[in-house]
Design an enzyme around this catalytic site. Structure first.
Site, PDB file in Angstrom:
ATOM      1  N   ASP A  10       8.886   1.111  23.792  1.00  0.00           N
ATOM      2  CA  ASP A  10       7.595   0.593  24.250  1.00  0.00           C
ATOM      3  C   ASP A  10       7.438  -0.800  23.659  1.00  0.00           C
ATOM      4  O   ASP A  10       8.189  -1.210  22.771  1.00  0.00           O
ATOM      5  CB  ASP A  10       6.458   1.518  23.774  1.00  0.00           C
ATOM      6  CG  ASP A  10       5.093   0.966  24.137  1.00  0.00           C
ATOM      7  OD1 ASP A  10       4.901   0.548  25.297  1.00  0.00           O
ATOM      8  OD2 ASP A  10       4.205   0.907  23.260  1.00  0.00           O
ATOM      9  N   SER A  11       6.412  -1.494  24.109  1.00  0.00           N
ATOM     10  CA  SER A  11       6.136  -2.818  23.561  1.00  0.00           C
ATOM     11  C   SER A  11       5.663  -2.740  22.108  1.00  0.00           C
ATOM     12  O   SER A  11       5.736  -3.722  21.383  1.00  0.00           O
ATOM     13  CB  SER A  11       5.059  -3.494  24.402  1.00  0.00           C
ATOM     14  OG  SER A  11       3.930  -2.647  24.502  1.00  0.00           O
ATOM     15  N   TYR A  42       3.088  -6.455  26.412  1.00  0.00           N
ATOM     16  CA  TYR A  42       3.809  -6.690  27.654  1.00  0.00           C
ATOM     17  C   TYR A  42       2.814  -6.818  28.824  1.00  0.00           C
ATOM     18  O   TYR A  42       3.122  -7.435  29.839  1.00  0.00           O
ATOM     19  CB  TYR A  42       4.732  -5.509  27.977  1.00  0.00           C
ATOM     20  CG  TYR A  42       6.017  -5.404  27.180  1.00  0.00           C
ATOM     21  CD1 TYR A  42       6.305  -6.274  26.118  1.00  0.00           C
ATOM     22  CD2 TYR A  42       6.949  -4.428  27.495  1.00  0.00           C
ATOM     23  CE1 TYR A  42       7.494  -6.143  25.406  1.00  0.00           C
ATOM     24  CE2 TYR A  42       8.137  -4.303  26.794  1.00  0.00           C
ATOM     25  CZ  TYR A  42       8.409  -5.157  25.749  1.00  0.00           C
ATOM     26  OH  TYR A  42       9.592  -5.027  25.054  1.00  0.00           O
ATOM     27  N   GLY A  43       1.660  -6.179  28.679  1.00  0.00           N
ATOM     28  CA  GLY A  43       0.724  -6.021  29.793  1.00  0.00           C
ATOM     29  C   GLY A  43       0.175  -7.299  30.368  1.00  0.00           C
ATOM     30  O   GLY A  43      -0.296  -7.325  31.508  1.00  0.00           O
ATOM     31  N   CYS A  73       6.461   2.877  28.388  1.00  0.00           N
ATOM     32  CA  CYS A  73       5.515   1.777  28.539  1.00  0.00           C
ATOM     33  C   CYS A  73       5.265   1.651  30.033  1.00  0.00           C
ATOM     34  O   CYS A  73       6.217   1.513  30.814  1.00  0.00           O
ATOM     35  CB  CYS A  73       6.124   0.486  27.989  1.00  0.00           C
ATOM     36  SG  CYS A  73       5.149  -0.988  28.333  1.00  0.00           S
ATOM     37  N   ASN A  74       4.021   1.720  30.438  1.00  0.00           N
ATOM     38  CA  ASN A  74       3.713   1.662  31.865  1.00  0.00           C
ATOM     39  C   ASN A  74       4.113   0.320  32.460  1.00  0.00           C
ATOM     40  O   ASN A  74       4.641   0.254  33.574  1.00  0.00           O
ATOM     41  CB  ASN A  74       2.226   1.910  32.096  1.00  0.00           C
ATOM     42  CG  ASN A  74       1.858   3.366  31.924  1.00  0.00           C
ATOM     43  OD1 ASN A  74       1.725   4.098  32.890  1.00  0.00           O
ATOM     44  ND2 ASN A  74       1.723   3.813  30.679  1.00  0.00           N
ATOM     45  N   THR A  75       3.831  -0.758  31.712  1.00  0.00           N
ATOM     46  CA  THR A  75       4.118  -2.090  32.242  1.00  0.00           C
ATOM     47  C   THR A  75       5.620  -2.255  32.461  1.00  0.00           C
ATOM     48  O   THR A  75       6.059  -2.727  33.516  1.00  0.00           O
ATOM     49  CB  THR A  75       3.586  -3.170  31.290  1.00  0.00           C
ATOM     50  OG1 THR A  75       2.236  -2.847  30.932  1.00  0.00           O
ATOM     51  CG2 THR A  75       3.634  -4.536  31.914  1.00  0.00           C
ATOM     52  N   GLU A 152      -6.039   0.013  19.340  1.00  0.00           N
ATOM     53  CA  GLU A 152      -5.291  -0.416  18.154  1.00  0.00           C
ATOM     54  C   GLU A 152      -6.214  -0.692  16.977  1.00  0.00           C
ATOM     55  O   GLU A 152      -5.816  -0.586  15.822  1.00  0.00           O
ATOM     56  CB  GLU A 152      -4.439  -1.645  18.489  1.00  0.00           C
ATOM     57  CG  GLU A 152      -3.354  -1.294  19.485  1.00  0.00           C
ATOM     58  CD  GLU A 152      -2.136  -2.194  19.432  1.00  0.00           C
ATOM     59  OE1 GLU A 152      -2.101  -3.117  18.600  1.00  0.00           O
ATOM     60  OE2 GLU A 152      -1.231  -1.957  20.254  1.00  0.00           O
ATOM     61  N   CYS A 184      -1.580   3.777  31.080  1.00  0.00           N
ATOM     62  CA  CYS A 184      -1.223   2.917  29.948  1.00  0.00           C
ATOM     63  C   CYS A 184      -1.069   3.823  28.732  1.00  0.00           C
ATOM     64  O   CYS A 184      -1.847   4.767  28.548  1.00  0.00           O
ATOM     65  CB  CYS A 184      -2.321   1.874  29.707  1.00  0.00           C
ATOM     66  SG  CYS A 184      -2.066   0.898  28.207  1.00  0.00           S
ATOM     67  N   THR A 185      -0.064   3.499  27.927  1.00  0.00           N
ATOM     68  CA  THR A 185       0.248   4.340  26.764  1.00  0.00           C
ATOM     69  C   THR A 185      -0.923   4.502  25.796  1.00  0.00           C
ATOM     70  O   THR A 185      -1.010   5.493  25.087  1.00  0.00           O
ATOM     71  CB  THR A 185       1.401   3.696  25.978  1.00  0.00           C
ATOM     72  OG1 THR A 185       1.074   2.318  25.763  1.00  0.00           O
ATOM     73  CG2 THR A 185       2.707   3.808  26.723  1.00  0.00           C
ATOM     74  N   HIS A 186      -1.805   3.510  25.753  1.00  0.00           N
ATOM     75  CA  HIS A 186      -2.904   3.550  24.770  1.00  0.00           C
ATOM     76  C   HIS A 186      -4.072   4.432  25.212  1.00  0.00           C
ATOM     77  O   HIS A 186      -4.884   4.834  24.394  1.00  0.00           O
ATOM     78  CB  HIS A 186      -3.445   2.145  24.531  1.00  0.00           C
ATOM     79  CG  HIS A 186      -2.540   1.262  23.720  1.00  0.00           C
ATOM     80  ND1 HIS A 186      -1.250   0.985  24.101  1.00  0.00           N
ATOM     81  CD2 HIS A 186      -2.746   0.597  22.556  1.00  0.00           C
ATOM     82  CE1 HIS A 186      -0.706   0.177  23.203  1.00  0.00           C
ATOM     83  NE2 HIS A 186      -1.588  -0.074  22.259  1.00  0.00           N
TER      84      HIS A 186
HETATM   85  N1  DGL Z   1       2.508  -0.121  26.414  1.00  0.00           N
HETATM   86  C1  DGL Z   1       1.757  -0.902  27.357  1.00  0.00           C
HETATM   87  C2  DGL Z   1       1.600  -0.110  28.660  1.00  0.00           C
HETATM   88  O1  DGL Z   1       1.666   1.104  28.677  1.00  0.00           O
HETATM   89  C3  DGL Z   1       0.403  -1.304  26.806  1.00  0.00           C
HETATM   90  C4  DGL Z   1       0.469  -2.347  25.706  1.00  0.00           C
HETATM   91  C5  DGL Z   1       1.029  -3.675  26.177  1.00  0.00           C
HETATM   92  O2  DGL Z   1       0.381  -4.378  26.958  1.00  0.00           O
HETATM   93  O3  DGL Z   1       2.143  -3.987  25.765  1.00  0.00           O
HETATM   94  O4  DGL Z   1       1.420  -0.697  29.690  1.00  0.00           O
END
Ligand code: DGL
Length: 266
Positions: A10-11, A42-43, A73-75, A152, A184-186
């Site tokens: 993930d990012s 990454y988003g 990571c979704n992005t 976060e 999104c992971t968060h």
């Molecule tokens: N992990 C990213 C996602 O799931 C969220 C955090 C980011 O923007 O890197 O899209």
């Protein structure tokens, strides 16, 4: 092969929500996690940049001799999954398809909401995945960029998170969605507030849970399950100093986090 680990990247800390689910559903598996903390988020970045970062992260994990790769990571899943699957000769699992599939199983009205980062929403990857399964569903999307820093900051349950959720989700509720994909992971950390805002009539889909189920199915299908033996603790790598990852990541993991190694990806 079954003795090899599952690689997850993930990012940053977000993918720990996926790692947590993998540990819960597949306790015998060894997990190797890479958080690209030097380059998070990454988003907000372009598909070209995220694609390059994802290729470098995947190459690192393949170098750790993993048997399966999870793009947690979704992005990165939205813009780089096909590329990674074409480059590497091992199963590559993203977080978008599992969440989309579950949403299609759950929806009754056929009106599905999706929330994610700007990059994920811009890519239209969820629309493609949902319409591939059912071209008739009505998909309503919203980028929710404030949710990542709020999670976060440890403010997932804070009044500010609630206000942001009301603002972001209003248009989706107006459209009459009955299912909301947390793209999104968060966002799993914000589940209680999101459920409160959307009400009991809207079902939340947690991509982390669905992704872990997909991984379990793929391991079984490929004969790659580690069935027994001593449990092995996860190994964690980051691309920046470990301190923030250990501190913030503990909340994502739901347990203290230590023993993190810093690496460079070039
Ligand atoms: N992990 C990213 C996602 O799931 C969220 C955090 C980011 O923007 O890197 O899209």
């Amino acid at each position: 092969m079954p003795e090899r680990a599952i690689g997850i990247f993930d990012s940053g800390v977000g993918g720990l929500t996926v790692l947590r689910e993998l540990r819960r559903q597949l306790p015998h598996e060894e997990l190797v996690y890479l958080g690209d903390t030097a380059r998070v988020p990454y988003g907000t970045k372009s598909p070209q940049t995220v694609g390059r970062y994802a290729r470098e992260a995947a190459r690192f994990l393949v170098g750790q001799r993993v048997k399966l790769l999870v793009v947690a990571c979704n992005t990165a899943s939205a813009v780089a999954l096909d590329d990674l699957a074409a480059i590497h000769r091992l199963p590559v699992v993203g977080v978008i398809e599992p969440g989309a599939r579950r949403a299609l199983e759950v929806t009754r009205s056929g009106r599905i909401g999706v929330i994610g980062t700007e990059g994920t929403i811009r890519s239209r990857a969820y629309e493609r995945a949902l319409h591939a399964g059912n071209p008739d569903v009505d998909v309503c999307v919203a980028a929710c960029p404030l949710f990542v820093p709020l999670a976060e900051e440890g403010w997932a349950g804070h009044a500010i998170a609630r206000l942001a959720a009301v603002e972001y989700l209003e248009p989706l509720l107006q459209r009459g969605i009955d299912t909301l994909v947390l793209g999104c992971t968060h966002y799993p950390l914000l589940k209680p507030i999101l459920q409160e805002v959307v009400g009991p009539g809207v079902k939340l889909i947690d991509s982390a849970e669905e992704t872990a189920k997909t991984v379990a199915g793929l391991l079984a299908a490929h004969g790659l399950e580690r069935r027994g033996g001593e449990p092995r603790p996860p190994r964690y790598f980051v691309t920046d100093v470990a301190e923030r990852f250990e501190r913030v990541g503990g909340a994502f993991l739901g347990a203290p986090l230590a023993g993190v190694t810093t690496v460079t990806l070039d």
